[in-house]
Each structure stands twice: as structure tokens, then as C-alpha cells.
Motif scaffolding. Sequence first.
Motif, PDB file in Angstrom:
ATOM      1  N   ASP A  55       0.856  -1.177   0.000  1.00  0.00           N
ATOM      2  CA  ASP A  55       0.000   0.000   0.000  1.00  0.00           C
ATOM      3  C   ASP A  55       0.894   1.229   0.000  1.00  0.00           C
ATOM      4  OD1 ASP A  55      -2.770   0.983   2.200  1.00  0.00           O
ATOM      5  OD2 ASP A  55      -1.879   1.952   0.457  1.00  0.00           O
ATOM      6  N   ASN A  56       0.792   1.995  -1.012  1.00  0.00           N
ATOM      7  CA  ASN A  56       1.665   3.167  -1.163  1.00  0.00           C
ATOM      8  C   ASN A  56       0.793   4.405  -1.277  1.00  0.00           C
ATOM      9  OD1 ASN A  56       3.787   4.794  -1.638  1.00  0.00           O
ATOM     10  ND2 ASN A  56       4.423   3.813  -3.542  1.00  0.00           N
TER      11      ASN A  56
ATOM     12  N   THR B 267      -1.972  15.252   9.879  1.00  0.00           N
ATOM     13  CA  THR B 267      -1.668  13.865   9.530  1.00  0.00           C
ATOM     14  C   THR B 267      -0.161  13.650   9.501  1.00  0.00           C
ATOM     15  OG1 THR B 267      -1.614  14.408   7.205  1.00  0.00           O
ATOM     16  CG2 THR B 267      -3.725  13.726   8.123  1.00  0.00           C
ATOM     17  N   MET B 268       0.209  12.425   9.748  1.00  0.00           N
ATOM     18  CA  MET B 268       1.610  12.055   9.768  1.00  0.00           C
ATOM     19  C   MET B 268       1.849  10.968   8.739  1.00  0.00           C
ATOM     20  SD  MET B 268       3.086  13.191  12.807  1.00  0.00           S
ATOM     21  CE  MET B 268       2.411  14.350  13.944  1.00  0.00           C
ATOM     22  N   GLY B 269       3.022  10.956   8.208  1.00  0.00           N
ATOM     23  CA  GLY B 269       3.398   9.841   7.346  1.00  0.00           C
ATOM     24  C   GLY B 269       3.763   8.629   8.184  1.00  0.00           C
ATOM     25  N   THR B 270       4.036   7.544   7.532  1.00  0.00           N
ATOM     26  CA  THR B 270       4.338   6.329   8.283  1.00  0.00           C
ATOM     27  C   THR B 270       5.665   6.427   9.018  1.00  0.00           C
ATOM     28  OG1 THR B 270       5.281   5.415   6.266  1.00  0.00           O
ATOM     29  CG2 THR B 270       3.015   4.805   6.800  1.00  0.00           C
ATOM     30  N   LYS B 271       6.460   7.406   8.631  1.00  0.00           N
ATOM     31  CA  LYS B 271       7.741   7.553   9.328  1.00  0.00           C
ATOM     32  C   LYS B 271       7.531   8.050  10.748  1.00  0.00           C
ATOM     33  CE  LYS B 271      12.228   9.449   8.090  1.00  0.00           C
ATOM     34  NZ  LYS B 271      12.898  10.377   7.165  1.00  0.00           N
ATOM     35  N   GLU B 272       6.627   9.059  10.854  1.00  0.00           N
ATOM     36  CA  GLU B 272       6.492   9.701  12.162  1.00  0.00           C
ATOM     37  C   GLU B 272       5.253   9.281  12.916  1.00  0.00           C
ATOM     38  OE1 GLU B 272       7.754  12.172   8.764  1.00  0.00           O
ATOM     39  OE2 GLU B 272       5.692  11.969   9.483  1.00  0.00           O
TER      40      GLU B 272
ATOM     41  N   SER C   3       2.915  -0.977   4.227  1.00  0.00           N
ATOM     42  CA  SER C   3       2.217   0.283   3.990  1.00  0.00           C
ATOM     43  C   SER C   3       3.209   1.430   4.127  1.00  0.00           C
ATOM     44  CB  SER C   3       1.078   0.424   4.997  1.00  0.00           C
ATOM     45  OG  SER C   3       0.515   1.693   4.935  1.00  0.00           O
ATOM     46  N   TYR C   4       3.183   2.293   3.148  1.00  0.00           N
ATOM     47  CA  TYR C   4       4.072   3.452   3.192  1.00  0.00           C
ATOM     48  C   TYR C   4       3.280   4.691   2.811  1.00  0.00           C
ATOM     49  CZ  TYR C   4       7.789   6.679   2.116  1.00  0.00           C
ATOM     50  OH  TYR C   4       8.604   7.785   2.103  1.00  0.00           O
TER      51      TYR C   4
END
Lengths: 498, 422
Positions: free
Chosen positions: B46-47, B83-88, B419-420
Motif C-alpha cells: 500500500d503506497n 496527519t503524519m506519514g508512516t515515518k512519524e 504500507s508506506y
Amino acid sequence: MSFNINWKQIDDEKLSYLCKDILTTALNSGKSPSILASNIIIKDLCFGKIAPDFEILEIGELDKDRFRGIFKINYEGDFHLTLHTKVHANPLHIYENNSIDSFITPNFVLASQEFAIPLDLKLSDIKISGIGIIVFSKSKGLTLVFRNDPLDSIKVSSTFDTVQVLANFLQKQIEDQIRDLFRETLPTLIHQLSLKYLNLDNNINELTSRLGNIPNTSSTSALKLDDEDLIYSAKNLQQSLQLFKSRETMSLNIPKFKNIIQRTNLDKINKISHYPNLLNSLSSNHSDLQKYQNHHNNGIPIEILIDNFNKTDHILKDISSIQATNFYKHTNKDAPVPKRRTIKMKKKSKPSSMESTFVTTTPVSEVTQPATPATPSTTSTKSSKIQQPTPQRVKPQNLYEEFIKSTQTPPGYDNKVIGVGLGNSNILNFVPNRGISTSPIKTVKSQEKSINYIDINKINKKLNQIKEEKKFQPGINHQDSFGYGGIFEFTAPPPYKY
Amino acid sequence: MYTYMEYLQKCYYKSIGWNEDNIYSNITATSNALLEFSIPNGIKIDNSNKTTDYSASSFTLSNQHQINGSLAYLYSSIPLTNTMGTKEISLQDAIAGFKIIEPVLLVNKQLNSNLNSKSSSLLYGRMYFPGSALEAMLIKRISENTQLLIKCISNPHLEKNGTMIVYLQNNKTKYSRELIFSTNELLLGVRCLYNLGSSLNSKINPNLIPKFDNSVVSIGTELWYAARTMSPGLSTALRYSTRSTSTGKPLTMTLAINPILGHVSSTYTVKTSVASTFCSKYDFNFFSYASNLSLGFELYSYSRKKNNLKSFPIKNDLPPTNTEILNQIRSIDNGYQIKPDLVSSKTLNNQAVTTAFQNLVNESDFSSVLKVSTSLNDKMMKLLWEGRCKDILVSTGVKIALNPTTNTPEVNRLGISFSYAC
């Protein structure tokens, strides 16, 4: 033309298990409907005791490879079938299961909880009466079409019988389905099954037509098979066919097989049980006589009477009745009523023993049928050496007279009874007008000779005597001690050398 | 694990002040998250990308039926800035877990006045390939507490080529009502939920309510009727959500009943520590006497790297700027401002205890979570591991069931999902 259907054969445990297995797999194959919560299992399957009535009313076409006819089938038996499964009782659960995407199904909170109820369904009291047409052709298979709706009634009962609405619903649905089954599904199935079975047949027929009229089996080795489905070798099939055909005819041309010694099917002839004879009929009434099964001839061994002499009368009566029924079955009404031949046995100088009383009641025949070579089964203590008779050509005159003269009751027959058989007994047997044949007749004097020995001189003398006494007329002379229906002239029976 | 689109939808709800916990279908959300989580099937990638504050797109690939995937777009009329990305992203937001039921009376009012959220809307569409299946969603806010939610799918495999479902929702602090209509079998539904508890009494100044008295009892019911097949459905549920006053550990108990089928389901969920939650559920049917016991727990594990510990902002008197409030949207407690001179120190201590735990939970930096769920009647066990590897969120799991015929354990589902999002 009606058929007798042997319904009891279906009531076999193995067949019942096989049916249940096949039905269970078939019912659970494919996608199960969403209302079912578990597999369908067959609780009970019983074919019942009453067979259906199957009748062919009319045959329209009857040929080697074609058949068309109208048939009628009736069934009012006690066949019943019970199925067991589980059904979903919560329709919202079925809704949730059926919905293709969870994106548009609302999140039910316990309203779509699964709830499975067990269900037993019993089909019984099936009444079928139908008239249909069967058409069979080797190229197209078998088709079967019902002219009317064959299902008269069926009783459907289930665990939901208390709920009238559901019971009615189930009854109607199942009736509709079974009507459909008879009208649509059954003809299609039978047609496909027939095609499947005929496929193999077609292969072999094709093969024999391809082989043509090849009489020699050796030339089939060059044949190549195009059809890979055929699992038998064409050459072997052809050879087997030739062999089979040759055995059915009197043809002397027997196909030869490599490394095989052929014998004709002897047991067809030798096996006692294949042909009805007196011993078998006797032993059907008296089971203890089965041990006397004699495979070598058709005669009844004498031990039957010797060993069980307390039942002698009984046995003799049985033999007499069997032969009487046999005779009356095979002759027409105009045939003359035969009479039992009586032979009086004179005991001359021999001391009569206890056995002789037994012996006098048991007559002995001096004439046997030509087809049965009676092998005497007793050994005479007095005769030590047995000479095998050899055939010899003899002059045709006076033969008969000599024969009659010379024949007397051989002493060997005083004390022992050689054989009681179809041709051996005179009282019980009616020998149709046949010629004299070789018989184990013995002269009084020569004890060393075999019992097959015929003293032709004596016979001839006697014949001449009779000839002189009265004119020979073709007719029935009942006073003759031999009980012949008629004394007639004949040319030489092959006599034995003496 | 929420997909990125679901996460954005949650952010949207938070932005407009819509309390999802007040909807009846989420009354058992905590136990569902712990017991009924879904195991991925096969491999899924999932991108996603948030192109602007107002729009985002997503692309997925999975190996079901050889290969298939989907492409999705989202548009929101209000900016989604939190919102945050998957990094944070913190795992507590990305993964469904224990839901703390909080009365959001005050938050609602504050946020609503600040934002121009009177007619906000969210549009979403997804296209599946191969094949021509489409799904779309529209969330339209009609008034302050009312919104219209329309979902529809278009699929040539369906009998009428598609289905549409419409929700008309009215969500107030004290109660919520819903009216649902679906074209699939003409399903009609009515749902409502009432909250009871002293903290919800609008007459009392919320600032004076002691913090320890924060138990909420919610009662709800739903009534369904599928007109085409004439099938009814009914259920009622009760939820009691509270917090332990000594330790601050929250617990939730629910009781749900389906009177038509005679089915009762009761759950008990408690957060035993900052990083663990335990849940048990007992089902019983009065008509068939069938019962089932399900147990589940989740264990978080901390990340190795040093996290900058944020100080408890209780005593901080943050100015209610737009950005500040939006940035603190994760921990609702932080948006709740108490002036220290209004309350006594005693209550402040209690307050500290009860909120400290929650803050600790919110602030903890978890790197992965292990969820286990069992069901005794179905003889089934599910294992799910979700965590962050580098910048990607990974979710992998297995479902093991005992085969009823051969009595051997067998794997029913096995899968992994990446998921990214950025």
C-alpha cells in the motif's frame, strides 16, 4: 410385456453404503447455498420391499442397433430417504455473508449473529406412475421421455413440521424439484450415461469393421490402432472371437494359439450339476446321497442302495417317480403307456444270503443305453481277471437269436447289484425302442470273463428259438421276459469278441 | 491497521469534531479491535501520498487472484494538517486499539467555532483493477451535528451492478441517532445511542467536574428490516467505560443482546499497563445453549531509539492558537485546559494520576505491537504482528484453526502487508 424386478437384490448393505456415499458427495459438491450452515449428510436410505412395476406397452421398432418402445412404470413402495443438515436462522447473517464488499455493509452489532438450527428432512411415500417413450440407437444413445408428469405424490416431513408455513413451503419446493428431476434431469442423465457406455462399444465395433473379413488370425499383426482409448489389443480380440465362434459350431477348424494347449470345455459335459440326471434329482430329496457324486458316468452308484438299505424302498420309489415325471413331461399324450420291465431273478444253486432278499427286490438290467457306458462299480469276488472287450465285425444273421438264447441271468448278478442306473434298471426304466447295445452281460459259465462280456451264441440260439416258435411280427409282445416293446430284426450291433 | 485512507478519514472526523465513539456501531469497538482484527491474506503493498492538505492518493497491489490492485483518491474541503506519514506516525493512531471514551463536549464547541466546518465535505473514490469495480464515498456535513454519509460500489458481478448505502447521522454529545438505507435487499435501519454520566451534564460547568468521575455509560439499540427478504434484526447494547482512580488504568465493559435469537455477548477490556491490554468476551445463546469464550491481548514494545520525552503539559497554559490545538489533537487531554487556580491541589493530584496514565500511553513511542486472539468454540487462534520497519509499517499475521475432522491444527490465513505513506 412386463418385467419382474428383483427388488430384494437392491436391499444389499454394500449397495446401500455405496449409494449413500455417492449421494453425500454429490449433494455437498459445488457451492453450497448460503442458507446451509453445514454439510448435508444422509441419515437413512432405505429402498423398501416393494419393487416398481415396469412394463413395455408397445414396441415400435426393434432392430439390431435400434429400439423404440412405449413403457409404463408404476411405483407405490416404501422407499424413504432422510437428510440432515443445519440451516442459518438469522437472515441478516445471510445478508452479511452474501454482500460482496464490506465497504457497503453496515456494521451490525450482534444483529447479524450466526444462529444455526439443525434440520432433518424425510422424503417418503413416493407414488410414481408414468408413461414414456424409450428410444435407443447405437449411434445416438438412449433417450427416455415421460409423456406425463410421473410424480403423483410425495410426502415431505421435517423438523419444521410444527411451523405450518415452513412445512407447506418445503413440501411445495421439493415437489417442484422432483417433478423437474423426472422431466428434465433424468432424461439428460440417462442419455449421457448411455453415450458414455456406448463409446466403448463403438470402439470395438469400429475395430472389427476395420479388420474386415479376415479369417486368418495371423494377418492381424500388421494392424495399427488409431484409437488410443482402446485398451485391448485388436489382434487378441480377433483371435478370441474366432476361437469363441469355432466352439459354438461343429467346425473342425480351431484357431491355434501360441504356447497354449487347448481343451474343450470338458466341465460343461462332465460336471454333473450342469445336466440333470437321476443322481442329482435323488440327492435333492435325500441330502445324504450327495456323497455318491459320480463324475465318470451317469449311473447311480450301487452304494446308494447297499449302504442305506433301510431306506431302499424310499429311494426306489423316488427313482421311479422321477423317471415317470420325466417321461410324461417329454412325450405327447398319444404315446403308448410304457410298462415297467420286470425281471425275475432266479437263484439257482447259490445259497441265498441275507443280501439276496435285498437283491431280489432290486432288479438288474441287462440292457443299458448306448450312450452310457456303465462302468460297474463293484468287484465280483468270483471274477478275478477282467478282459477288456474289443469290438469285432460279425455276420448279421442269427445274431439276435443267439443273443437272446445266450443271455441268462449271470450269476454275478445274483448276489450283487452292479449298477442301478438309467439304463440299468428294468423295472424302473422305460427304455424307448432302441437297439441292443453293448451291455455288461455275462454268461453263466465263464466266470473269468468280464461282465461286459456278451455270449452271442446263447443270444442267437434263443433268438432262433423264438423265431421258430412264432412268426416274427413287428408288434408289441409283452410276454417277452426282456420286456421289449417289440421284437424286431436288425442288422448287426457291434458285438464283442468272445 | 488502518489504511491510509481510513486514517485520513479519522483525521477529518477529528478536525470537524465528530466523535466516532458516539456512533452505535462503535459501541463494541474496543473488544472488536482486540478480538476481531483481520489477518492479511497474501501479500499486499500500500503506497500512499498526501499531495496537498486537501487531497491524497493511494495505490495498492495484492496477490489475490494472481495480481490485483487499486487506485484511490481523496479530497477534503477542510485542510487535514495533522496527519503524519508512516515515518512519524505513532502506532496508537495507526492501529486500532483501546478506545478511551471521552466526553468531548468542550472540545466540540471550541473546535467548531474556530473552524469553518459548517459545510465541510470529504470525497473519496477507489478504482479496482483488473475488472471494473469502483467504490466511492461522500461525507457531507449538513448542520452542526448532522452529516450525510453516502457509500456506493459499482461492480458488474452484482445483480444490479451496484449498491448504495446512505447514512443520515445526528451526533450530539449526549446522544446520537442514525437512519440507514441500503439498496441491497432494501435494507432499512435505525440506530441510536445515549450517553449517561455526570460529566455529560451540560448544566454543570465542565471545569468543576472532578476528573476522577469520568465513567460513561452508553446505551444503544439498532433495529433493522430488509424489505425484500422480509428479514428483521434487532439488538441492544450497553457500554460502561471508566478509569481506575488509583492507577488511572481504563477499563471498558459491554453487554450486547439480540432478543430475537436469544444471544447475549459480554466483554471486559482493561489496559493493564501502558503497553498492554487484555480483553475477554463471553457469548451465550438462550435458545441453543451454545456458548463461546474468546480471549485476546495486545502487547506493545518500545522502540530502541531514544525518544525525547515530552513533559506533561497539564500545567502548561498553552495559548489556544489554531496550530497549537491542532498539533495536540492526538492527546485530547492536552486540549483541555484547566487553570490551576480554579481547582484545589488535591484534585490536581487525582487529576494528575488519571491523566498521567493516559498521557503516558499517548506519548509512548512504540515500535511494534503483537496481538493475539483466541476463540474456544471455534478452536481458533489469531496472531498479528504490526510494527514499523525503517519507514514502512508492516503487518503480518497468521490464523490457526483446529480442523474438526482430522483434529490437526492447520493454517487458515497467512499474509503480510506493507504500507508506506508520506
